[in-house]
Design a protein around this motif. Structure first.
Motif, PDB file in Angstrom:
ATOM      1  N   GLY A 170       1.343   6.376  -2.035  1.00 46.27           N
ATOM      2  CA  GLY A 170       2.493   6.907  -2.762  1.00 46.27           C
ATOM      3  C   GLY A 170       3.831   6.351  -2.307  1.00 46.27           C
ATOM      4  N   SER A 171       3.835   5.526  -1.242  1.00 46.43           N
ATOM      5  CA  SER A 171       5.123   4.979  -0.807  1.00 46.43           C
ATOM      6  C   SER A 171       5.539   3.872  -1.773  1.00 46.43           C
ATOM      7  CB  SER A 171       5.017   4.441   0.622  1.00 46.43           C
ATOM      8  OG  SER A 171       4.019   3.454   0.699  1.00 46.43           O
ATOM      9  N   THR A 172       6.845   3.730  -1.948  1.00 53.47           N
ATOM     10  CA  THR A 172       7.341   2.735  -2.904  1.00 53.47           C
ATOM     11  C   THR A 172       8.332   1.809  -2.217  1.00 53.47           C
ATOM     12  OG1 THR A 172       9.062   4.280  -3.587  1.00 53.47           O
ATOM     13  CG2 THR A 172       7.055   4.230  -4.924  1.00 53.47           C
ATOM     14  N   GLY A 173       8.488   0.616  -2.793  1.00 52.81           N
ATOM     15  CA  GLY A 173       9.421  -0.356  -2.238  1.00 52.81           C
ATOM     16  C   GLY A 173      10.814  -0.154  -2.810  1.00 52.81           C
ATOM     17  N   SER A 174      11.739  -0.996  -2.368  1.00 54.79           N
ATOM     18  CA  SER A 174      13.136  -0.800  -2.762  1.00 54.79           C
ATOM     19  C   SER A 174      13.467  -1.498  -4.079  1.00 54.79           C
ATOM     20  CB  SER A 174      14.057  -1.313  -1.663  1.00 54.79           C
ATOM     21  OG  SER A 174      13.807  -2.694  -1.457  1.00 54.79           O
ATOM     22  N   THR A 191      -0.101   5.041 -10.568  1.00 53.97           N
ATOM     23  CA  THR A 191       1.106   4.797 -11.364  1.00 53.97           C
ATOM     24  C   THR A 191       1.934   6.064 -11.574  1.00 53.97           C
ATOM     25  OG1 THR A 191      -0.216   5.010 -13.378  1.00 53.97           O
ATOM     26  CG2 THR A 191       0.180   2.782 -12.555  1.00 53.97           C
ATOM     27  N   ARG A 192       1.300   7.227 -11.589  1.00 52.11           N
ATOM     28  CA  ARG A 192       2.057   8.480 -11.757  1.00 52.11           C
ATOM     29  C   ARG A 192       2.412   9.129 -10.425  1.00 52.11           C
ATOM     30  NH1 ARG A 192       1.263  10.740 -17.111  1.00 52.11           N
ATOM     31  NH2 ARG A 192      -0.219   9.466 -18.277  1.00 52.11           N
ATOM     32  N   HIS A 193       1.881   8.576  -9.339  1.00 51.88           N
ATOM     33  CA  HIS A 193       2.064   9.177  -8.005  1.00 51.88           C
ATOM     34  C   HIS A 193       1.617  10.629  -8.018  1.00 51.88           C
ATOM     35  CE1 HIS A 193       4.018   5.555  -6.749  1.00 51.88           C
ATOM     36  NE2 HIS A 193       4.864   5.627  -7.746  1.00 51.88           N
TER      37      HIS A 193
END
Lengths: 124, 474
Positions: B132-136, A61-63
Motif C-alpha cells: 500500500g505504500s506509494t511513491g512521490s 489499485t484501490r489500496h
C-alpha cells in the motif's frame, strides 16, 4: 492457500478469505465497501487463478483489503463481489503484498465427502 | 533430494540423465549437503524445463535452488529461436527483473556509528516500503511509456541520479526493444503510484559493512575495502511486472495447444519466440525490465538524499546493478559455435566472466560483479563472474528459503527478531512485525554454503562478504 466449501462458489469465496489471510487477519477487515468483478476462463482452475488475480489487482489499485466475498459461477464465467475497506497500514499491519496467484498446486476439485476444494500457491 | 538419483560429475556438479521427454540433461550445482537439503520438486522442475522445445545445452539449477513456480528458483535455461525455442512467462516469473544494486558510500563503519539510529529512522521515513505504500510521482500515459522504454536512463533524465550510474547497470540502464504498447492498461494502472517503492516480502534496502575481503585484486577493481559502508537495494518491477506475468501466463497456457506445445507443468506456460505471442511477451517483459531499473534508480535517489542530509561527506556512486528474473538475448558458445540464445534466469544472476564484450570497461579484467543477497541477520556476498560459458554465465542469487513463511511465523516473533538483531548491532525498520518474523534469518539457508558451492563449481568467485548494519524491510 486453500478454500473449502459445499459448492465451487463457496470454495472460491473461502479462497478469497485465505488470500486476505496471507496479508492480515481477515477478521480485522471491515466489509464497508463493495467491489464487483467478473472473469472468464476455459476451465474452473484457470477461473480460480483469474478470480484471485482479479482480487489482487483490485487490492493493489484501490489500496483496499477485502474480508467478505460472494461468488456465482456459471459455465466457466464468474461474477463476484468483494466487501472490504481502504488499507490502514497501522491497523491492518499487512505482512506482505501478493504479486500473483500462480498455477502451482492449482486445483479445483470435489473431495470424497462431496465438498469442494479450491487451492493454489500465491507468489509474495 | 537423494543424491543417488543423480550422477556426480564433481564435488559441486550433479547431472540428471535425460529421461522421458527431456531433450537435454539437467545439471544441479550444489555441495552434497545442499543437494540433500533440496526439495524433490527441484529435480522434477529441472527435468520439466529440459522438456521445453528448443532448449540448448542443459537445464540448470544454481546452488540456492528451491521449489519454485514452473522453473525452480535458481533455474537457468537457454532457447534457440531457430530450433523452435520458446520464451516462458512462467520461466521469468511475476517479479520481472527483480534484482540487487549496491552503492559505495566512501564511509567506514565508525563514520556512521554516531548517527546510526537516526539514519535508520530517516531511511525508513524516506523509502516507501510495504503493502500500500506509494511513491512521490504519478506517471500518465505518455510519461509511463517513456519510462518503460528508457528504464534507468529515463530516471536519470528526470533528475533521479547521475549519468555515471548508467554504465554500472546491465544494458547500460535501458533494455533495448521494449515495447510499451504490449503492456496492458491494467499493468500500467497497477504501476501508476508505485514508482520508487520497495515492495514487501524479501525486498529490502540495507546499509552494510564489508567484513571480509576474499579476493583483494578484484575487490580493488570493485572499489571495496574492509570496513567500507555500502548501500544495497533489492526490489523489482513492482505491480507492473506482476500484472504482465499474470496476464501472459494465462495467455500462454491457453495458446500452448495451438502452438503444438505439451506443457509438463502449466506454470511453464510459454510460446515460441518466433510467434506473435512470444514477441508480444518479449516487448512487454523488456518494458518491465526497464520499470525495475527505473524503480531501483529512484530508490537510489531517495537513499542519496538521506545521506546528503545526514552525512554530507558521503558520495554514493553505484558499484553495480544486477537483475535475477529475466529472459535476455545473449551470444553463447555451444558445441564450438556462437549462438544467439534467449537465456532465462529465474532467481539466478548473470555472471559474465573477464573480458566478456558486454562488461563495462571497469570490470573487463575482474569479471562482472555478482550481488548475492543473504538474510537480514547474516551476510550478503559480492562475487565476480569467473568461468567462460558456465551455465550461460550465471550464478546463484541469494541464500534461498529453508522453510515456508507459515513455518517461520510459527517459530519466530517479529518483535523478538528485531530485538535480538538490535543486540547484535543490526537495526531493522519495517511496517510489519509479521513480515519480519516470516523473513527471520533462520528461515533462510546458510548463504555462505551457497556461495562456496557457486565458487566450487566455478560459476563465480568470492570477492567480499558484507554484513547488515541497518535493514529497511518492506
Amino acid at each position: 492457500m486453500r478454500g473449502l466449501g459445499a459448492t465451487p462458489d463457496q470454495a472460491f469465496e473461502q479462497a478469497g478469505i485465505a488470500l486476505t489471510a496471507v496479508i492480515t487477519d481477515p477478521a480485522r477487515v471491515s466489509p464497508r465497501e463493495m467491489v464487483a468483478l467478473s472473469c472468464a476462463a476455459p476451465n474452473l482452475e484457470l477461473l480460480l487463478a483469474d478470480w484471485l488475480n482479479g482480487l489482487i489487482f483490485e487490492m493493489a489499485t484501490r489500496h483496499m483489503l477485502f474480508g467478505k466475498f460472494d461468488v456465482s459461477i456459471r459455465e466457466n464465467r464468474l461474477e463476484g463481489k468483494a466487501w472490504g475497506e481502504p488499507l490502514d497500514a497501522a491497523r491492518h499491519r499487512p505482512a506482505v503484498e501478493i504479486k500473483g496467484a500462480t498455477y502451482t498446486e492449482l486445483k479445483v476439485a470435489q473431495r470424497e465427502d462431496g465438498s469442494w476444494l479450491a487451492q493454489c500457491v500465491v507468489d509474495v | 533430494m537423494d543424491p543417488a538419483r543423480l550422477e556426480r560429475k564433481s564435488a559441486y556438479e550433479w547431472h540428471i540423465r535425460p529421461y522421458g521427454k527431456m531433450r537435454v540433461p539437467g545439471v544441479i550445482f550444489a555441495s552434497e549437503d545442499l543437494l540433500r537439503g533440496m526439495d524433490d520438486k527441484v529435480y522434477e522442475q529441472v527435468a520439466n524445463v529440459a522438456m521445453l522445445p528448443g532448449i540448448v545445452g542443459a537445464s540448470y539449477a544454481m546452488p540456492d535452488a528451491h521449489w519454485g513456480y514452473g522453473f525452480s528458483i535458481g533455474g537457468v535455461a537457454a532457447f534457440d529461436a531457430d530450433l523452435g525455442g520458446v520464451v516462458s512467462a512462467g520461466g521469468v516469473g511475476f517479479d520481472i527483473s527483480c534484482g540487487v544494486r549496491t552503492l559505495h558510500t566512501g564511509l567506514k563503519v565508525a563514520d556512521i556509528d554516531r548517527v546510526k539510529h537516526r539514519l535508520a529512522d530517516e531511511l525508513y521515513r524516506a523509502i516507501p516500503a510495504g503493502m500500500g505504500s506509494t511513491g512521490s510521482i504519478r506517471l500518465d500515459g505518455a510519461e509511463m511509456d517513456r519510462m518503460l522504454e528508457g528504464g534507468a536512463r529515463w530516471a536519470v533524465e528526470q533528475g533521479f541520479g547521475e549519468k555515471a550510474d548508467l554504465e554500472r547497470i546491465e544494458e547500460s540502464g535501458a533494455m533495448q526493444d521494449a515495447d510499451p504498447s504490449q503492456v496492458s492498461a491494467q499493468a500500467k494502472k497497477r504501476q501508476k503510484d508505485e514508482m520508487g517503492t520497495l515492495g514487501s516480502g524479501n525486498h529490502y534496502l540495507e546499509i552494510q559493512q564489508v567484513i571480509e575481503v576474499h579476493a583483494p585484486g578484484i575487490a580493488a577493481a570493485f572499489g571495496l575495502e574492509q570496513g567500507d559502508v555500502l548501500v544495497s537495494i533489492h526490489c523489482g518491477s513492482r505491480g507492473l511486472g506482476h500484472q504482465i506475468g499474470t496476464e501472459f501466463l494465462k495467455r500462454m497456457v491457453i495458446a500452448a495447444q495451438d502452438h503444438g506445445i505439451a506443457l509438463p507443468d502449466r506454470e511453464l506456460a510459454c510460446a515460441p519466440i518466433n510467434s506473435k505471442l512470444g514477441q508480444e511477451y518479449l516487448g512487454a517483459m523488456r518494458s518491465a525490465i526497464n520499470c525495475a531499473l527505473a524503480n531501483r534508480q529512484m530508490l537510489t535517489h531517495l537513499a542519496r538524499k538521506v545521506f546528503s542530509k545526514m552525512l554530507p561527506e558521503a558520495r554514493l556512486p553505484l558499484l553495480y546493478d544486477v537483475s535475477h528474473n529475466t529472459c535476455k538475448l545473449e551470444e553463447h558458445l555451444v558445441d564450438g559455435e556462437m549462438n544467439r540464445l534467449y537465456v532465462h534466469r529465474k532467481g539466478a544472476t548473470r555472471a559474465f566472466w573477464p573480458y566478456h564484450p558486454d562488461l563495462p570497461r571497469a570490470f573487463k579484467e575482474s569479471g562482472q560483479p555478482v550481488l548475492i543477497g543473504g538474510s537480514m541477520g547474516t551476510a550478503s556476498y559480492i562475487l565476480a563472474g569467473a568461468r567462460q560459458g558456465a551455465a550461460f554465465g550465471s550464478a546463484c542469487h541469494g541464500a534461498g528459503r529453508a522453510m515456508s513463511r507459515h513455518r517461520a511465523l510459527d517459530r519466530w516473533n517479529g518483535r523478538q527478531v528485531v530485538e535480538d538483531l538490535e543486540e547484535k548491532g543490526i537495526l531493522i525498520r519495517s511496517p510489519s512485525m509479521r513480515g519480519v518474523a516470516e523473513e527471520a534469518p533462520g528461515a533462510y539457508k546458510d548463504v555462505t554454503s551457497v556461495v562456496d558451492a557457486a565458487e566450487g563449481a566455478g560459476l563465480a568467485r568470492k570477492v567480499a562478504r558484507v554484513a547488515p548494519l541497518i535493514c529497511i524491510k518492506g
